[in-house]
Design a protein around this motif. Structure first.
Motif, short mmCIF file in Angstrom:
data_model
loop_
_atom_site.label_atom_id
_atom_site.label_comp_id
_atom_site.label_asym_id
_atom_site.label_seq_id
_atom_site.Cartn_x
_atom_site.Cartn_y
_atom_site.Cartn_z
N CYS A 180 -2.06 -5.78 7.95
CA CYS A 180 -1.96 -4.32 7.82
C CYS A 180 -1.09 -3.73 8.92
N PHE A 195 0.85 -1.19 0.00
CA PHE A 195 0.00 0.00 0.00
C PHE A 195 0.89 1.24 0.00
N ASP A 204 -7.75 -1.37 9.23
CA ASP A 204 -8.89 -1.49 8.31
C ASP A 204 -8.50 -1.19 6.86
N HIS A 205 -7.25 -0.89 6.62
CA HIS A 205 -6.83 -0.56 5.25
C HIS A 205 -6.90 -1.74 4.28
N TRP A 206 -7.09 -2.95 4.78
CA TRP A 206 -7.23 -4.09 3.88
C TRP A 206 -8.49 -3.94 3.02
N ARG A 207 -9.40 -3.09 3.44
CA ARG A 207 -10.64 -2.85 2.69
C ARG A 207 -10.46 -1.81 1.57
N LYS A 208 -9.35 -1.08 1.58
CA LYS A 208 -9.11 0.00 0.61
C LYS A 208 -8.84 -0.58 -0.77
N PRO A 209 -9.41 0.03 -1.81
CA PRO A 209 -9.19 -0.50 -3.16
C PRO A 209 -7.74 -0.33 -3.64
N ALA A 210 -6.98 0.59 -3.06
CA ALA A 210 -5.61 0.85 -3.51
C ALA A 210 -4.60 -0.17 -2.97
N ILE A 211 -5.02 -1.04 -2.06
CA ILE A 211 -4.08 -2.02 -1.50
C ILE A 211 -4.01 -3.25 -2.40
#
Length: 184
Positions: free
Chosen positions: A154, A127, A162-169
């Motif tokens: 993460c 990310f 919660d960044h595992w939900r971000k589309p950019a990862i």
């Protein structure tokens, strides 16, 4: 899993890691055997276990296996940013060794929750310059759910859980061939 190593070779890998620890206390130099299996290039992690766990390695094959085992063992035991993990020979004797040989990671497309198997697949996340990795066995050792595994991944990457939900990862999965030192 691509190439598989025999249990006999796996024991030799474990023995090299154990001899690396012993050499440190005896102030001896150690080098990897010059046999074909030790000269192959594979990504790997060495895990040292006492009451807590330390691991070191690389998800990319940057050294031959023998040199990678020596380097990862020394780093996990003596050179960690968290401090020296093995302080005495008694510590060393209480420490169990695992070696995880990684196959080549493959990019996951689609919903992450639907595209990895907890306990069988390890994961790498990327990310914006942050990277985290968790070996497959971490899920079972900590009784993680898929969501908890992704949150811990993460955390290892240094981003909010919660960044595992971000589309950019981006996610990559891999499997390991695991060798464990026998328990006495």
């Amino acid at each position: 899993m691509e190439e598989r190593f025999s249990e006999k070779i796996g024991r030799k890998f474990i023995n090299l890691a154990r001899e690396t620890l012993k050499a440190e206390f005896k102030k001896n130099k150690i080098s990897a055997p010059n046999t074909i299996d030790f000269r192959k290039s594979h990504a790997l992690f060495v895990t040292l276990k006492k009451k807590e766990t330390r691991y070191s390695g690389s998800p990319v094959a940057t050294y031959c296996i023998g040199d990678a085992i020596i380097k990862a063992t020394k780093t996990a035991a003596f050179e960690s940013k968290k401090g020296r993990f093995i302080k005495t020979e008694e510590d060393m004797n209480k420490t169990k060794i695992e070696i995880s040989i990684l196959n080549k990671p493959t990019k996951i497309k689609g919903n992450i929750l639907d595209n990895f198997t907890l306990g069988s697949d390890g994961l790498i996340c990327k990310f914006f310059g942050y990277t985290g990795i968790l070996l497959p066995q971490v899920a079972h050792e900590n009784n993680f759910t898929k969501t908890e595994f992704l949150e811990e991944l993460c955390k290892h990457a240094g981003v909010p859980k919660d960044h595992w939900r971000k589309p950019a990862i981006s996610f990559y999965k891999f499997q390991v061939q695991l060798f464990r030192e026998p328990t006495s």
